[in-house]
Design a protein around this motif. Sequence first.
Motif: not given
Length: 268
Positions: A200-223
Amino acid sequence: MISDIARRSFGVPSRLIPVEELSGSSAGSRMPEIRPERLTVEIAERVAAVCPTTALKLESHGDRLNLMLDYGECIGCGRCIAVGEGAVMAANRLQCCGGSREQLICSWDVRTGTEQVRAGSPERIRAEIFSWVGRALNIRQLDSGSCNGCEAEIVALTNPYYDLERFGIHFVASPKHADMLLVTGPVTRNMAEAVKKTYEATPHPKLVVAVGACGCGGGIFAASPEVVGGVSSVLPVDGYIPGCPPTPAMLVSGILEVMRRLTGTRRR
Ligand code: SF4
Ligand code: SF4
């Protein structure tokens, strides 16, 4: 003394990695690459069985037996490569970094050796890269609960070998100065609110990039009960960079790919 050192330093040739070698490179990440012509049912069953994250799995569709590979779940453990008998190799190039979540998923018909879904593989050249980065891009790196492995690779982006600044890409300390949030780690319950506030503090327009297996879906910590999920569980994500951790070259490729895809079509 100091002048001797300076003279010697100036005489050493630059070790800066060439930009065309960076684009699409995944060397050293231990991410797998499938050679479908060498796939057999036995090999496909074996590689799916050893995968600890279900990044590799078999699915039956009528007569077809598909081997699915979700790069977003792959942690680069290399087990499938070890038992793949040449049908699974370490990928030196990976073109899906920075693509959508769907583009991280590939599928091959094991019996015919044909690929069902192909991640985009545009051949990029140096001139194109500079044209995508037509202006400076400010990135705020945001750790939503990572093990620090992804951060170690991100820090390497600023060293003289990768030198991200040559593309006009800078890391900034405040989300208020950022165009892009580079988010690492699974989003933990403790960090979920802070992640939303940073967005919310990032001004528009803004991009979000998910990094790593964790960022993509929780990775080895997903459960884990302490984890909410991947970055997309709390923020709208523009691009995904797989790996555990992604190499600096994969990070550069992914960031540039997100910019290339969204230039002129920013949503927010
Ligand atoms: S390298 Fe990736 S796909 Fe292969 S076994 Fe490990 S997690 Fe699964
Ligand atoms: S993707 Fe791998 S290296 Fe990155 S935070 Fe998760 S466990 Fe650590």
